[in-house]
Design a protein around this motif. Structure first.
Motif, mmCIF file in Angstrom:
data_model
loop_
_atom_site.group_PDB
_atom_site.id
_atom_site.type_symbol
_atom_site.label_atom_id
_atom_site.label_comp_id
_atom_site.label_asym_id
_atom_site.label_seq_id
_atom_site.Cartn_x
_atom_site.Cartn_y
_atom_site.Cartn_z
ATOM 1 N N GLY A 163 55.011 -65.605 -37.163
ATOM 2 C CA GLY A 163 55.366 -66.132 -35.892
ATOM 3 C C GLY A 163 56.228 -67.316 -35.687
ATOM 4 N N THR A 167 60.696 -68.888 -34.152
ATOM 5 C CA THR A 167 61.112 -69.679 -33.198
ATOM 6 C C THR A 167 61.455 -70.961 -33.657
ATOM 7 N N ARG A 169 60.976 -73.772 -32.141
ATOM 8 C CA ARG A 169 60.089 -74.924 -31.740
ATOM 9 C C ARG A 169 58.961 -75.110 -32.691
ATOM 10 N N ARG A 290 51.122 -76.250 -33.039
ATOM 11 C CA ARG A 290 51.702 -75.343 -31.969
ATOM 12 C C ARG A 290 51.940 -74.147 -32.752
ATOM 13 N N PRO A 292 53.565 -70.322 -31.769
ATOM 14 C CA PRO A 292 54.306 -69.478 -30.428
ATOM 15 C C PRO A 292 53.557 -68.314 -30.134
ATOM 16 N N ALA A 293 54.280 -67.920 -29.144
ATOM 17 C CA ALA A 293 53.511 -66.834 -28.466
ATOM 18 C C ALA A 293 53.275 -65.455 -29.494
ATOM 19 N N VAL A 294 54.018 -65.132 -30.237
ATOM 20 C CA VAL A 294 53.868 -63.979 -30.987
ATOM 21 C C VAL A 294 52.812 -64.283 -31.843
ATOM 22 N N SER A 295 52.616 -65.485 -32.463
ATOM 23 C CA SER A 295 51.158 -65.906 -33.286
ATOM 24 C C SER A 295 50.134 -65.717 -32.481
ATOM 25 N N TRP A 296 49.764 -66.119 -31.137
ATOM 26 C CA TRP A 296 48.721 -65.889 -30.572
ATOM 27 C C TRP A 296 48.586 -64.322 -30.160
ATOM 28 N N CYS A 297 49.817 -63.729 -30.218
ATOM 29 C CA CYS A 297 49.507 -62.076 -29.993
ATOM 30 C C CYS A 297 48.979 -61.576 -31.352
#
Length: 330
Positions: A163, A167, A169, A290, A292-297
């Protein structure tokens, strides 16, 4: 070091056998949930050690102190080796080596790739390794359910790890840290299976875990002394070492064993699932990591796989990798 049930899950030490709960939530679920929360704080607590302390030394110092406490306070631990057969003594030695391997790999992994990622990878890979080890040593073929759950866990780990690279970020996850976390999962699975085999032969679970952790503490003592213990002389270093020893080794295994006396193994396994969530939340909120959203998914998918691995398929089902014996162990 993070206990689960069945050879396909990261295991925790268990008592000789669960008894039906007759004391309500305080008799079973509460101690187990407390253990899960404390296990989840391991990586974050280690991150507060003095800058000069090696990550492996931090974890090993906690194991040395916690292992001694477990050995000295576990009934029958001192007499267990003499009471065992030669084969069982070899299993005890193998289990101690596996326990010692966990802090040597897990803590450096948290330093290289972050607490949240390292914790989830170790937990996600342990069921895979446990299933493969069970298949190789006991000829227990994985079931379709286990295969599907493991695939979900692997996919979740992949999304979590890859993830950050998707990104700009976030910093990409360190491949060496990922490999170390996977090695921690292998150690986790190995000592769980060893402990389960000894307990299935009638050896007291408390004594088994006392010997395994006490022996592991002796094995890693030279490493602690070689890498330096000067950081333990500081208030901050001593506090971290004592916290790891008392709260993430000694107390957690005592709480979990108490809970298992009144809670079924399958329920206890589900109750420990907050551990990776605690680690991830602490890594992000306390340490400023930090994801990213894909990692949380990916974390969500991995959690789903772990739930599928740990919740029994139904009465009489062998679940997991075909063997639902409770696996003590971490």
């Amino acid at each position: 070091m993070p206990n689960r049930t069945s050879p396909l899950t990261p295991a925790r030490p268990a008592t000789a056998g669960p008894r039906p709960s007759r004391t309500g939530a305080l008799g079973g679920p509460a101690p187990i949930l407390g253990s899960a929360v404390l296990w989840g704080t391991t990586g974050t607590a280690a991150s507060f050690a003095p800058a000069g302390a090696s990550p492996a030394t931090i974890g090993c110092a906690g194991l040395v102190l916690g292992g001694i406490l477990l050995f000295l306070t576990s009934r029958g631990a001192r007499s267990l080796p003499a009471a065992c057969t030669p084969r069982e003594r070899r299993l005890l030695a193998l289990g101690a080596v596996a326990v010692a391997g966990y802090p040597v790999t897990f803590y450096p992994a948290t330093a290289r790739t972050g607490v949240a990622v390292a914790t989830v990878i170790a937990l996600g890979s342990a069921p895979v390794f446990a299933g493969l080890l069970s298949w190789a040593t006991e000829r227990t073929r994985p079931t379709t359910r286990w295969t599907a759950a493991t695939a979900a866990a692997v996919l979740g780990c992949a999304l979590l790890v890859l993830g950050p690279s998707l990104t700009a970020r976030a910093t990409p996850v360190d491949p060496a840290g990922v490999a170390l976390a996977a090695c921690a999962g292998l150690s986790y699975a190995a000592y769980a299976l060893v402990a389960a085999r000894l307990i299935s032969r009638g050896r007291p679970s408390g004594a088994v875990m006392g010997v395994l952790f006490g022996g592991a503490g002796l094995l890693v003592t030279p490493l602690v002394l070689t890498l330096g213990v000067h950081w333990l002389a500081t208030a901050r270093g001593a506090t971290v070492a004592v916290y790891l020893a008392v709260f993430t080794v000694y107390l957690t295994y005592r709480l979990y064993g108490r809970g298992l006396r009144h809670t079924s193994a399958s329920v206890a396994t589900s109750l420990t699932l907050p551990e990776p969530a605690v680690a991830a939340v602490l890594g992000v909120t306390v340490l400023g990591e930090r994801l990213p959203a894909v990692s949380w998914c990916g974390l969500a998918v991995l959690t789903g796989g772990l739930v599928l691995l740990t919740v029994p398929a139904g009465a009489g089902s062998r679940g997991g990798g075909g063997d639902r014996r409770r696996q003590p162990g971490r």
